[in-house]
Motif scaffolding. Structure first.
Motif, PDB file in Angstrom:
ATOM      1  N   TYR A   1     -18.456   9.008  40.178  1.00 25.50           N
ATOM      2  CA  TYR A   1     -17.613   8.257  39.245  1.00 25.50           C
ATOM      3  C   TYR A   1     -18.446   7.200  38.528  1.00 25.50           C
ATOM      4  CZ  TYR A   1     -13.826   9.960  42.346  1.00 25.50           C
ATOM      5  OH  TYR A   1     -12.973  10.722  43.090  1.00 25.50           O
ATOM      6  N   TRP A   2     -18.090   6.959  37.286  1.00 24.13           N
ATOM      7  CA  TRP A   2     -18.627   5.819  36.534  1.00 24.13           C
ATOM      8  C   TRP A   2     -17.465   4.958  36.066  1.00 24.13           C
ATOM      9  CZ3 TRP A   2     -23.562   4.271  36.228  1.00 24.13           C
ATOM     10  CH2 TRP A   2     -24.574   5.200  36.512  1.00 24.13           C
ATOM     11  N   TYR A   3     -17.644   3.640  36.263  1.00 20.57           N
ATOM     12  CA  TYR A   3     -16.635   2.673  35.862  1.00 20.57           C
ATOM     13  C   TYR A   3     -17.286   1.587  35.024  1.00 20.57           C
ATOM     14  CZ  TYR A   3     -13.276   4.477  39.276  1.00 20.57           C
ATOM     15  OH  TYR A   3     -12.397   5.269  39.983  1.00 20.57           O
ATOM     16  N   ARG A   4     -16.454   0.973  34.213  1.00 20.26           N
ATOM     17  CA  ARG A   4     -16.872  -0.185  33.437  1.00 20.26           C
ATOM     18  C   ARG A   4     -16.010  -1.365  33.868  1.00 20.26           C
ATOM     19  NH1 ARG A   4     -17.357  -1.147  26.942  1.00 20.26           N
ATOM     20  NH2 ARG A   4     -16.875  -3.378  26.984  1.00 20.26           N
ATOM     21  N   GLN A   5     -16.645  -2.548  33.946  1.00 22.27           N
ATOM     22  CA  GLN A   5     -15.903  -3.767  34.247  1.00 22.27           C
ATOM     23  C   GLN A   5     -16.342  -4.865  33.295  1.00 22.27           C
ATOM     24  OE1 GLN A   5     -16.409  -5.711  38.132  1.00 22.27           O
ATOM     25  NE2 GLN A   5     -14.207  -6.126  38.158  1.00 22.27           N
ATOM     26  N   ASP A   6     -15.402  -5.394  32.532  1.00 23.58           N
ATOM     27  CA  ASP A   6     -15.662  -6.537  31.676  1.00 23.58           C
ATOM     28  C   ASP A   6     -15.457  -7.808  32.488  1.00 23.58           C
ATOM     29  OD1 ASP A   6     -14.218  -4.479  29.333  1.00 23.58           O
ATOM     30  OD2 ASP A   6     -16.208  -5.325  29.043  1.00 23.58           O
ATOM     31  N   PRO A   7     -16.115  -8.901  32.110  1.00 22.99           N
ATOM     32  CA  PRO A   7     -16.011 -10.143  32.886  1.00 22.99           C
ATOM     33  C   PRO A   7     -14.559 -10.573  33.076  1.00 22.99           C
ATOM     34  CG  PRO A   7     -17.758 -10.314  31.274  1.00 22.99           C
ATOM     35  CD  PRO A   7     -17.058  -9.020  30.982  1.00 22.99           C
ATOM     36  N   GLY A   8     -14.188 -10.850  34.313  1.00 25.03           N
ATOM     37  CA  GLY A   8     -12.842 -11.308  34.612  1.00 25.03           C
ATOM     38  C   GLY A   8     -11.773 -10.231  34.539  1.00 25.03           C
ATOM     39  N   LYS A   9     -12.197  -9.002  34.362  1.00 25.75           N
ATOM     40  CA  LYS A   9     -11.238  -7.898  34.227  1.00 25.75           C
ATOM     41  C   LYS A   9     -11.357  -6.919  35.383  1.00 25.75           C
ATOM     42  CE  LYS A   9      -9.949  -9.216  30.076  1.00 25.75           C
ATOM     43  NZ  LYS A   9      -8.587  -9.729  29.808  1.00 25.75           N
ATOM     44  N   SER A  10     -10.455  -5.963  35.405  1.00 25.20           N
ATOM     45  CA  SER A  10     -10.495  -4.931  36.430  1.00 25.20           C
ATOM     46  C   SER A  10     -11.442  -3.808  36.010  1.00 25.20           C
ATOM     47  CB  SER A  10      -9.079  -4.392  36.661  1.00 25.20           C
ATOM     48  OG  SER A  10      -9.064  -3.520  37.768  1.00 25.20           O
ATOM     49  N   LEU A  11     -11.417  -2.724  36.741  1.00 27.49           N
ATOM     50  CA  LEU A  11     -12.327  -1.614  36.475  1.00 27.49           C
ATOM     51  C   LEU A  11     -11.640  -0.556  35.640  1.00 27.49           C
ATOM     52  CD1 LEU A  11     -13.178  -2.778  39.506  1.00 27.49           C
ATOM     53  CD2 LEU A  11     -14.859  -0.950  39.235  1.00 27.49           C
ATOM     54  N   GLU A  12     -12.387  -0.046  34.693  1.00 30.91           N
ATOM     55  CA  GLU A  12     -11.912   1.015  33.816  1.00 30.91           C
ATOM     56  C   GLU A  12     -12.667   2.289  34.136  1.00 30.91           C
ATOM     57  OE1 GLU A  12     -12.777   0.269  29.747  1.00 30.91           O
ATOM     58  OE2 GLU A  12     -12.189   2.269  29.086  1.00 30.91           O
ATOM     59  N   SER A  13     -11.945   3.358  34.415  1.00 34.28           N
ATOM     60  CA  SER A  13     -12.588   4.638  34.716  1.00 34.28           C
ATOM     61  C   SER A  13     -13.197   5.211  33.445  1.00 34.28           C
ATOM     62  CB  SER A  13     -11.562   5.607  35.289  1.00 34.28           C
ATOM     63  OG  SER A  13     -12.142   6.874  35.511  1.00 34.28           O
ATOM     64  N   LEU A  14     -14.482   5.587  33.538  1.00 32.28           N
ATOM     65  CA  LEU A  14     -15.168   6.202  32.400  1.00 32.28           C
ATOM     66  C   LEU A  14     -15.273   7.722  32.583  1.00 32.28           C
ATOM     67  CD1 LEU A  14     -18.108   3.668  31.902  1.00 32.28           C
ATOM     68  CD2 LEU A  14     -16.028   3.866  30.534  1.00 32.28           C
ATOM     69  N   PHE A  15     -15.874   8.128  33.693  1.00 36.10           N
ATOM     70  CA  PHE A  15     -16.123   9.542  33.906  1.00 36.10           C
ATOM     71  C   PHE A  15     -15.969   9.896  35.384  1.00 36.10           C
ATOM     72  CE2 PHE A  15     -17.727  10.019  29.713  1.00 36.10           C
ATOM     73  CZ  PHE A  15     -18.593   8.973  29.458  1.00 36.10           C
ATOM     74  N   VAL A  16     -15.549  11.133  35.619  1.00 40.59           N
ATOM     75  CA  VAL A  16     -15.610  11.727  36.956  1.00 40.59           C
ATOM     76  C   VAL A  16     -16.399  13.015  36.811  1.00 40.59           C
ATOM     77  CG1 VAL A  16     -14.343  12.627  38.931  1.00 40.59           C
ATOM     78  CG2 VAL A  16     -13.343  10.815  37.539  1.00 40.59           C
ATOM     79  N   LEU A  17     -17.458  13.156  37.595  1.00 38.08           N
ATOM     80  CA  LEU A  17     -18.324  14.331  37.541  1.00 38.08           C
ATOM     81  C   LEU A  17     -18.198  15.076  38.851  1.00 38.08           C
ATOM     82  CD1 LEU A  17     -21.402  12.506  35.994  1.00 38.08           C
ATOM     83  CD2 LEU A  17     -19.717  13.907  34.785  1.00 38.08           C
ATOM     84  N   LEU A  18     -17.907  16.348  38.764  1.00 38.08           N
ATOM     85  CA  LEU A  18     -17.572  17.090  39.981  1.00 38.08           C
ATOM     86  C   LEU A  18     -18.567  18.174  40.353  1.00 38.08           C
ATOM     87  CD1 LEU A  18     -13.734  17.532  39.400  1.00 38.08           C
ATOM     88  CD2 LEU A  18     -14.898  15.788  40.758  1.00 38.08           C
ATOM     89  N   SER A  19     -19.411  18.584  39.443  1.00 41.32           N
ATOM     90  CA  SER A  19     -20.271  19.716  39.770  1.00 41.32           C
ATOM     91  C   SER A  19     -21.664  19.526  39.206  1.00 41.32           C
ATOM     92  CB  SER A  19     -19.659  21.007  39.226  1.00 41.32           C
ATOM     93  OG  SER A  19     -19.528  20.921  37.826  1.00 41.32           O
ATOM     94  N   ASN A  20     -22.602  20.264  39.795  1.00 41.93           N
ATOM     95  CA  ASN A  20     -23.980  20.162  39.352  1.00 41.93           C
ATOM     96  C   ASN A  20     -24.088  20.555  37.885  1.00 41.93           C
ATOM     97  OD1 ASN A  20     -26.807  19.732  39.749  1.00 41.93           O
ATOM     98  ND2 ASN A  20     -27.073  21.951  39.771  1.00 41.93           N
ATOM     99  N   GLY A  21     -24.809  19.749  37.141  1.00 37.14           N
ATOM    100  CA  GLY A  21     -24.988  20.037  35.726  1.00 37.14           C
ATOM    101  C   GLY A  21     -23.871  19.523  34.842  1.00 37.14           C
ATOM    102  N   ALA A  22     -22.872  18.895  35.448  1.00 37.24           N
ATOM    103  CA  ALA A  22     -21.757  18.375  34.650  1.00 37.24           C
ATOM    104  C   ALA A  22     -22.262  17.307  33.695  1.00 37.24           C
ATOM    105  CB  ALA A  22     -20.679  17.810  35.558  1.00 37.24           C
ATOM    106  N   VAL A  23     -21.762  17.374  32.484  1.00 34.19           N
ATOM    107  CA  VAL A  23     -22.079  16.383  31.465  1.00 34.19           C
ATOM    108  C   VAL A  23     -20.779  16.017  30.766  1.00 34.19           C
ATOM    109  CG1 VAL A  23     -23.334  15.861  29.349  1.00 34.19           C
ATOM    110  CG2 VAL A  23     -24.404  17.288  31.109  1.00 34.19           C
ATOM    111  N   LYS A  24     -20.548  14.709  30.643  1.00 35.59           N
ATOM    112  CA  LYS A  24     -19.365  14.253  29.914  1.00 35.59           C
ATOM    113  C   LYS A  24     -19.789  13.168  28.940  1.00 35.59           C
ATOM    114  CE  LYS A  24     -15.738  15.466  33.158  1.00 35.59           C
ATOM    115  NZ  LYS A  24     -14.515  14.992  33.858  1.00 35.59           N
TER     116      LYS A  24
END
Lengths: 112, 114
Positions: free
Chosen positions: A33-56
């Motif tokens: 998983y990749w998440y982004r967090q801005d200062p003072g904020k919660s986490l925003e989901s960016l990507f979920v990668l499930l398999s080898n070679g996955a690109v999003k």
């Protein structure tokens, strides 16, 4: 024990440049998983990668997964100031009972 | 994606008191998680709360200090008991939905203990 390492931990860059954040993990993974967090904020989901070679891709961000190398990358293309944030990767697997194991985060500052 | 709300958004509490944090989700979810995040740090999982069963706590966290309730599939509470300044942190609830197993986070509760 599943461990996750991110690097760099801090990155200051100019607008318009490209850069990559790396996420290494120690054992086999089922989900990355990749998440982004801005200062003072919660986490925003960016990507979920499930398999080898996955690109999003979403806008200027592209994430990829190489399960053989146990490595995921988050590539930033032609960075803009609005992408300044802290980026976290997290990994889950059967070894962790599918709980998310988190990297330390990469604080990204993009200067105009 | 799930929409999650938390109450309160922030609080300042006296040492020795307790605070209950509420987490409400707009859809039914099986798995809910409670995390703690110290300023400038990564996330630490406190416990996993599944409806109909006791919460599962991570190493370093105990039920007496962090009791959790999960009365239904859309709601959970985390209580921080007998607070000390070391409990000052941001507390986040999250939920996991089905494939592709994304976890969504609430806005967090910023707790300061004086």
């Amino acid at each position: 024990e599943l461990k996750v390492e991110q690097n760099p931990l801090f990155l200051s860059m100019q607008e318009g440049k490209n850069y990559t954040i790396y996420c290494n993990y120690s054992t086999t993974s089922d989900r990355l998983y990749w998440y982004r967090q801005d200062p003072g904020k919660s986490l925003e989901s960016l990507f979920v990668l499930l398999s080898n070679g996955a690109v999003k891709q979403e806008g200027r961000l592209m994430a990829s997964l190489d399960t053989k190398a146990r490595l995921s990358t988050l590539h930033i293309t032609a960075a803009v100031h609005d992408l300044s944030a802290t980026y976290f990767c997290a990994v889950s697997s059967m070894d962790s009972n599918y709980q998310l194991i988190w990297g330390a985060g990469t604080k990204l500052i993009i200067k105009p | 994606s799930a929409v999650i709300s938390q109450k309160p958004s922030r609080d300042i509490c006296q040492r020795g008191t307790s605070l209950t944090i509420q987490c409400q989700v707009d859809s039914q979810v099986t798995m809910m998680f409670w995390y703690r995040q110290q300023p400038g740090q990564s996330l630490t999982l406190i416990a996993t709360a599944n409806q109909g069963s006791e919460a599962t706590y991570e190493s370093g966290f105990v039920i007496d200090k962090f009791p959790i309730s999960r009365p239904n599939l859309t709601f959970s509470t985390l209580t921080v008991s007998n607070m000390s300044p070391e409990d000052s942190s941001i507390y986040l609830c999250s939920v996991e939905q089905g494939f592709p197993y994304e976890q969504y986070f609430g806005p967090g509760t910023r707790l300061t203990v004086t």
